[in-house]
Structures are given as C-alpha cells and as structure tokens.
Scaffold this motif. Structure first.
Motif, PDB file in Angstrom:
ATOM      1  N   GLN A   1       0.846  -1.193   0.000  1.00 46.04           N
ATOM      2  CA  GLN A   1       0.000   0.000   0.000  1.00 46.04           C
ATOM      3  C   GLN A   1       0.883   1.245   0.000  1.00 46.04           C
ATOM      4  O   GLN A   1       2.005   1.199   0.504  1.00 46.04           O
ATOM      5  CB  GLN A   1      -0.962   0.009   1.189  1.00 46.04           C
ATOM      6  N   PRO A   2       0.390   2.337  -0.614  1.00 44.07           N
ATOM      7  CA  PRO A   2      -0.870   2.478  -1.344  1.00 44.07           C
ATOM      8  C   PRO A   2      -0.777   1.867  -2.740  1.00 44.07           C
ATOM      9  O   PRO A   2       0.294   1.416  -3.153  1.00 44.07           O
ATOM     10  CB  PRO A   2      -1.044   3.994  -1.417  1.00 44.07           C
ATOM     11  N   LYS A   3      -1.868   1.893  -3.454  1.00 46.24           N
ATOM     12  CA  LYS A   3      -1.902   1.380  -4.810  1.00 46.24           C
ATOM     13  C   LYS A   3      -1.429   2.446  -5.793  1.00 46.24           C
ATOM     14  O   LYS A   3      -1.518   3.641  -5.529  1.00 46.24           O
ATOM     15  CB  LYS A   3      -3.321   0.932  -5.183  1.00 46.24           C
ATOM     16  N   ASP A   4      -0.919   1.981  -6.922  1.00 43.98           N
ATOM     17  CA  ASP A   4      -0.569   2.910  -7.992  1.00 43.98           C
ATOM     18  C   ASP A   4      -1.838   3.625  -8.472  1.00 43.98           C
ATOM     19  O   ASP A   4      -2.938   3.077  -8.432  1.00 43.98           O
ATOM     20  CB  ASP A   4       0.076   2.138  -9.143  1.00 43.98           C
ATOM     21  N   LYS A   5      -1.689   4.867  -8.899  1.00 43.66           N
ATOM     22  CA  LYS A   5      -2.791   5.715  -9.374  1.00 43.66           C
ATOM     23  C   LYS A   5      -3.788   6.017  -8.255  1.00 43.66           C
ATOM     24  O   LYS A   5      -4.993   6.107  -8.483  1.00 43.66           O
ATOM     25  CB  LYS A   5      -3.503   5.084 -10.570  1.00 43.66           C
ATOM     26  N   THR A   6      -3.270   6.192  -7.056  1.00 40.48           N
ATOM     27  CA  THR A   6      -4.117   6.564  -5.926  1.00 40.48           C
ATOM     28  C   THR A   6      -4.490   8.040  -6.006  1.00 40.48           C
ATOM     29  O   THR A   6      -3.652   8.885  -6.307  1.00 40.48           O
ATOM     30  CB  THR A   6      -3.392   6.285  -4.595  1.00 40.48           C
ATOM     31  N   ILE A   7      -5.756   8.346  -5.733  1.00 43.31           N
ATOM     32  CA  ILE A   7      -6.221   9.727  -5.583  1.00 43.31           C
ATOM     33  C   ILE A   7      -6.644   9.893  -4.129  1.00 43.31           C
ATOM     34  O   ILE A   7      -7.457   9.119  -3.619  1.00 43.31           O
ATOM     35  CB  ILE A   7      -7.393  10.046  -6.522  1.00 43.31           C
ATOM     36  N   THR A   8      -6.089  10.884  -3.446  1.00 39.46           N
ATOM     37  CA  THR A   8      -6.330  11.026  -2.013  1.00 39.46           C
ATOM     38  C   THR A   8      -6.445  12.489  -1.619  1.00 39.46           C
ATOM     39  O   THR A   8      -5.934  13.378  -2.309  1.00 39.46           O
ATOM     40  CB  THR A   8      -5.190  10.357  -1.212  1.00 39.46           C
ATOM     41  N   LEU A   9      -7.118  12.712  -0.498  1.00 38.99           N
ATOM     42  CA  LEU A   9      -7.177  14.037   0.111  1.00 38.99           C
ATOM     43  C   LEU A   9      -6.206  14.147   1.279  1.00 38.99           C
ATOM     44  O   LEU A   9      -6.023  15.225   1.836  1.00 38.99           O
ATOM     45  CB  LEU A   9      -8.598  14.330   0.610  1.00 38.99           C
ATOM     46  N   LYS A  10      -5.574  13.029   1.648  1.00 34.26           N
ATOM     47  CA  LYS A  10      -4.678  13.003   2.802  1.00 34.26           C
ATOM     48  C   LYS A  10      -3.309  13.567   2.441  1.00 34.26           C
ATOM     49  O   LYS A  10      -2.806  13.342   1.342  1.00 34.26           O
ATOM     50  CB  LYS A  10      -4.520  11.572   3.321  1.00 34.26           C
ATOM     51  N   GLN A  11      -2.710  14.258   3.396  1.00 34.74           N
ATOM     52  CA  GLN A  11      -1.376  14.798   3.165  1.00 34.74           C
ATOM     53  C   GLN A  11      -0.292  13.768   3.451  1.00 34.74           C
ATOM     54  O   GLN A  11       0.806  13.841   2.893  1.00 34.74           O
ATOM     55  CB  GLN A  11      -1.142  16.038   4.035  1.00 34.74           C
ATOM     56  N   VAL A  12      -0.605  12.799   4.301  1.00 34.25           N
ATOM     57  CA  VAL A  12       0.374  11.775   4.663  1.00 34.25           C
ATOM     58  C   VAL A  12      -0.224  10.396   4.416  1.00 34.25           C
ATOM     59  O   VAL A  12      -1.343  10.107   4.847  1.00 34.25           O
ATOM     60  CB  VAL A  12       0.797  11.899   6.141  1.00 34.25           C
ATOM     61  N   LEU A  13       0.512   9.554   3.703  1.00 33.74           N
ATOM     62  CA  LEU A  13       0.125   8.166   3.483  1.00 33.74           C
ATOM     63  C   LEU A  13       1.240   7.259   3.984  1.00 33.74           C
ATOM     64  O   LEU A  13       2.421   7.611   3.904  1.00 33.74           O
ATOM     65  CB  LEU A  13      -0.116   7.884   1.999  1.00 33.74           C
ATOM     66  N   ASN A  14       0.863   6.092   4.478  1.00 37.50           N
ATOM     67  CA  ASN A  14       1.852   5.090   4.858  1.00 37.50           C
ATOM     68  C   ASN A  14       2.230   4.266   3.632  1.00 37.50           C
ATOM     69  O   ASN A  14       1.355   3.790   2.901  1.00 37.50           O
ATOM     70  CB  ASN A  14       1.306   4.172   5.949  1.00 37.50           C
ATOM     71  N   LEU A  15       3.520   4.104   3.427  1.00 37.58           N
ATOM     72  CA  LEU A  15       4.031   3.238   2.364  1.00 37.58           C
ATOM     73  C   LEU A  15       4.487   1.940   3.009  1.00 37.58           C
ATOM     74  O   LEU A  15       5.337   1.954   3.905  1.00 37.58           O
ATOM     75  CB  LEU A  15       5.194   3.911   1.641  1.00 37.58           C
ATOM     76  N   GLU A  16       3.916   0.827   2.573  1.00 40.31           N
ATOM     77  CA  GLU A  16       4.271  -0.475   3.129  1.00 40.31           C
ATOM     78  C   GLU A  16       4.860  -1.350   2.033  1.00 40.31           C
ATOM     79  O   GLU A  16       4.272  -1.499   0.954  1.00 40.31           O
ATOM     80  CB  GLU A  16       3.047  -1.141   3.760  1.00 40.31           C
ATOM     81  N   ILE A  17       6.021  -1.918   2.328  1.00 41.69           N
ATOM     82  CA  ILE A  17       6.775  -2.709   1.361  1.00 41.69           C
ATOM     83  C   ILE A  17       7.041  -4.082   1.965  1.00 41.69           C
ATOM     84  O   ILE A  17       7.352  -4.195   3.157  1.00 41.69           O
ATOM     85  CB  ILE A  17       8.108  -2.012   1.015  1.00 41.69           C
ATOM     86  N   SER A  18       6.913  -5.110   1.155  1.00 47.15           N
ATOM     87  CA  SER A  18       7.206  -6.456   1.630  1.00 47.15           C
ATOM     88  C   SER A  18       8.033  -7.197   0.591  1.00 47.15           C
ATOM     89  O   SER A  18       8.111  -6.799  -0.570  1.00 47.15           O
ATOM     90  CB  SER A  18       5.905  -7.225   1.916  1.00 47.15           C
ATOM     91  N   GLY A  19       8.652  -8.272   1.023  1.00 48.90           N
ATOM     92  CA  GLY A  19       9.480  -9.076   0.134  1.00 48.90           C
ATOM     93  C   GLY A  19      10.372  -9.986   0.946  1.00 48.90           C
ATOM     94  O   GLY A  19      10.323 -10.003   2.179  1.00 48.90           O
ATOM     95  N   LYS A  20      11.205 -10.744   0.271  1.00 53.96           N
ATOM     96  CA  LYS A  20      12.131 -11.647   0.941  1.00 53.96           C
ATOM     97  C   LYS A  20      13.531 -11.046   0.925  1.00 53.96           C
ATOM     98  O   LYS A  20      14.055 -10.714  -0.128  1.00 53.96           O
ATOM     99  CB  LYS A  20      12.143 -13.008   0.246  1.00 53.96           C
ATOM    100  N   ASN A  21      14.097 -10.914   2.133  1.00 56.74           N
ATOM    101  CA  ASN A  21      15.462 -10.392   2.241  1.00 56.74           C
ATOM    102  C   ASN A  21      15.620  -9.089   1.459  1.00 56.74           C
ATOM    103  O   ASN A  21      16.388  -8.999   0.502  1.00 56.74           O
ATOM    104  CB  ASN A  21      16.473 -11.433   1.754  1.00 56.74           C
ATOM    105  N   LEU A  22      14.874  -8.090   1.882  1.00 56.39           N
ATOM    106  CA  LEU A  22      14.884  -6.816   1.165  1.00 56.39           C
ATOM    107  C   LEU A  22      16.277  -6.203   1.102  1.00 56.39           C
ATOM    108  O   LEU A  22      16.639  -5.559   0.130  1.00 56.39           O
ATOM    109  CB  LEU A  22      13.924  -5.834   1.848  1.00 56.39           C
ATOM    110  N   GLY A  23      17.058  -6.407   2.153  1.00 58.33           N
ATOM    111  CA  GLY A  23      18.420  -5.878   2.157  1.00 58.33           C
ATOM    112  C   GLY A  23      18.431  -4.364   2.167  1.00 58.33           C
ATOM    113  O   GLY A  23      17.800  -3.716   2.989  1.00 58.33           O
ATOM    114  N   GLU A  24      19.141  -3.777   1.205  1.00 58.81           N
ATOM    115  CA  GLU A  24      19.224  -2.320   1.104  1.00 58.81           C
ATOM    116  C   GLU A  24      18.028  -1.795   0.325  1.00 58.81           C
ATOM    117  O   GLU A  24      17.666  -2.338  -0.711  1.00 58.81           O
ATOM    118  CB  GLU A  24      20.529  -1.934   0.405  1.00 58.81           C
TER     119      GLU A  24
END
Length: 410
Positions: free
Chosen positions: A26-49
């Motif tokens: 989250q968020p999704k690509d092509k998001t339209i929002t009224l919020k000034q702050v959004l949380n970006l959440e990233i997942s994966g295996k062994n993200l590293g750097e």
C-alpha cells in the motif's frame, strides 16, 4: 535446442523470482487522495538495502518495511529500489479540499465540489485562514484579481509605490492587482481606489473574462430576460455566454442576474472555463503525464536509535546518586527532524515523560550532535532491576522506542 529452451525458462523464472521479491502492498498505484500523509508499506524476501526516491532508508532489512509519504498538492511520484536492482513506482494524486466543500448540502454533493477541489489543487484559488472556503460568500475584487493573475500566469511587477490609495504596495495582493491593471483586464472603481474589498458583480465578471480570454465582441440576440440588448454590459455578457464562460442562474427562467454579487464558487467555475485552465485540469487527472523525479514526494521514516544507555548502570539503595542518560540517534538527513526525546522515570519514582536534550544544557555535552542526554539526581528507596523506556518522536508523529536498565543494590 532443447537445452537452450530449458536455459531460457530457468532464466525467466530466476528473473521473475528476483523481481517478485519487492512488493508495495500500500498504497496502490494511481491513488487519488485528500490526505497529506500516506503510509508506504513494502514487503518481500530479504529486502536488504532499500532506497525510496533515491534516498537510502534501510540496510539489512528482512521481509517488510514501512515509512511515511508526505504529499504535496498535485502529482506525487514514488520510486522504490531494492538491492537486487528491482524497482517499483507509484503515482499518487493529492487533491486539496476544504471542510465545507466536503460537507453535503441538503443531503447532496455540492455542485461546485470538483471545480473548487481541482482549482485549489492547481494553486489558483485559496480558502480563508480558518481553512474553510465559504463557496456562497461574495468574492471581493482583490480576491478575484489574485485568482485571475494566477490563472493567466502573469509575471508580477516590482512595486516602488502604492497601486491605489486602498492598495498599498506592501499588501500581499498588490502585485496581482497591478498585473491585471496593466493587462487591461480590470480597472479601479475610481481614480484613487481599486475597491479592494468591494464585491465583484456578475456583469463585471463577464466583462473581465472576455477581456482576459481575448474574445471579440459578438453580435447577439438577447437570451436572458434581465439583460436587455441596450444595457451597458450586454455585449460582454452575451459574448461570454456564447463562448461558454458564463451561465444563467436558473434552469426555469433564462436569467443572468447581472447586478448580483459574484459568489466565490461562481468565480472558481468562471475561471475554470478558461481554455488554458481546462487543458490543465485534464492533465491534472492524467496519470500518464507529469510523474517523474521532479515530482518526488517527501519520505519519512521513524527515528533510528543507535544506542540508549545509563551510567552508572548500578547504584545503591538509600544513597543519593547522579545518573546520566544518553540516547544517540542516527542522522535524520532529509527526513523530518526529531521533536522530542522522552524517558519514563516512573520505575524510579520520577515522572513518566522526562525530556532529554541535545542543546548543550541539562547534562548534554555537545549541542546538535544527535546525542540526547540528561543528568538525574535521585535517592532510590528499594532495590531491584528497573527497566527505563525511551520514546523518540519526530515532527510528523512517527515514534521509535528503546529500553535500558538500572540496577539498585544494597
């Protein structure tokens, strides 16, 4: 050939596996929002750097990461790059609105909502200091001059003297007013006064719009029952009407109400019909244009605590002692600065929100070195191991916590 085919399949699966390591949940690509702050959440295996918008945000990461995106009004671009070379991108449109525009009017969506939101997002119009827009309020001539100057992207002149008696050169709208005067779009109400706070009439607005868009005056047949062919503003009103700049005030009766004050939402709607603005409004909602590194939004992560310690780590019960707390933070760089560092001294009989300092006072040795300190004098009444919690908060409200321990002995 079979070996080559197997090799290609294996290579494809390997590349797919690598690229699948990095996922934005989250968020999704092509998001339209009224919020000034959004949380970006990233997942994966062994993200590293991990880098976001070309800024390193983490090393040695495992399977998840979260940070804040601080959005500007309009288009915001986010690029996430992993250590394996995979990259993901997000396009986010942040719209600007006002509380009274979001409210329902008689249970229905306000007719001018999309116009006001789009025009405010483009930076052409503004609300009042209390953050409300007041769409049905009459618009002052000074306000309209500012909106018009922005819409026409007019260069603002330097002022060496007052524009009018009621428009001193220091007034924040003075340059806008001077610009529209020099362009011939507006005039003063007299030789000495512009009528800065006087309300603009609907007939005056039609004339200004025709002049600003450069339309030639039309031959016309009267359409509105209250705008006679021989009235002073008739040619401007009907030229504006023929070019889609103005509308009547009633669906039942063909009336224009030329002598009524122009409302703020009507002013926004009028300016939104200018050719250039219509094109910009289309581009605003086009996710295939304008998203690049020039539109990177600001990124924020929770403060990084490198260490939290107390010295000495052991003191005697019933004996007055001076202990020193040190908490070291990783450099914040372009992230939001730290607003406060607090420790909970309630296990030692103290307050739960005692502040540490990085200003060279209260036991802090070096100002601004990201080491927050405090000297505390106390006389413990009972022995035991005491856990001390620290909380670091940045200006966006993101927190990090750490603990240390102090042992009380006989």
């Amino acid at each position: 050939m079979r070996k080559i085919g197997i090799f290609i399949v294996v290579l494809f699966l390997f590349v797919a596996a690598v690229s699948a390591d990095l996922r934005i949940t989250q968020p999704k690509d092509k998001t339209i929002t009224l919020k000034q702050v959004l949380n970006l959440e990233i997942s994966g295996k062994n993200l590293g750097e991990l880098s976001i918008n070309n800024q390193l945000v983490g090393l040695g990461l495992n399977d998840s990461f979260a940070c804040a995106l601080f959005l500007r009004d309009g288009k915001n671009y986010v690029k996430v790059s992993g250590s394996k070379g995979d990259t993901k991108a997000l396009r986010i449109l942040k719209l600007k609105t006002f509380p009274d525009i979001e409210e329902l009017y008689n249970g229905k969506k306000f007719w001018g909502k999309s116009i006001v939101v789009s025009m405010a997002t483009l930076g052409y119009i503004e609300g009042y200091p209390d953050r409300y827009f007041y769409p049905t309020n009459a618009i002052a001539r000074g306000e309209f001059a500012s909106w018009l100057a922005r819409v026409k992207k007019m260069p603002l002149p330097d002022l060496s003297k007052d524009v009018f008696y009621d428009v001193p050169k220091e007034h924040w709208r003075a340059k806008h007013i001077k610009a529209v005067l020099e362009a011939g779009y507006m005039t003063g109400i007299s030789a000495d006064n512009f009528g800065l706070d006087d309300f603009l009439l609907r007939r005056e607005a039609a004339k200004i719009a025709v002049l600003a868009e450069g339309f030639p005056l039309h031959e016309f047949q009267p359409v509105f029952v209250d705008v006679a062919a021989d009235s002073q503003y008739a040619q401007y009103i009907y030229t504006a009407f023929a070019n889609g700049l103005v509308e009547g005030v009633s669906r039942k009766i063909k009336a224009y109400d030329p002598d009524r004050e122009l409302r703020r939402v009507e002013a926004a709607a009028l300016l939104s019909r200018f050719k250039q603005v219509k094109q910009e409004m289309v581009r605003l909602y086009n996710f295939n244009q304008g998203y690049n590194e020039e539109n990177f939004c600001r990124v924020n992560i929770a403060p990084g605590i490198l260490s939290f310690a107390v010295k000495p780590k052991e003191i005697e019960v019933g004996k007055k002692s001076v202990i020193r707390f040190n908490l070291e933070l990783s450099p914040r760089g372009n992230f939001f600065p730290v607003s406060k560092v607090l420790i909970d001294l309630s296990p030692l009989g103290g307050l739960p929100d005692v502040e540490l300092y990085d200003d060279g006072t209260n036991g802090d040795k070096v100002k601004g070195d990201s080491i927050y300190s405090l000297n505390v004098s106390l006389t413990p009444e009972k022995k035991g191991q005491n856990i001390i919690n620290a909380t670091v908060v940045d200006e966006l409200g993101w927190e990090s916590q750490a603990t240390t321990s102090l042992r009380i002995v006989k």
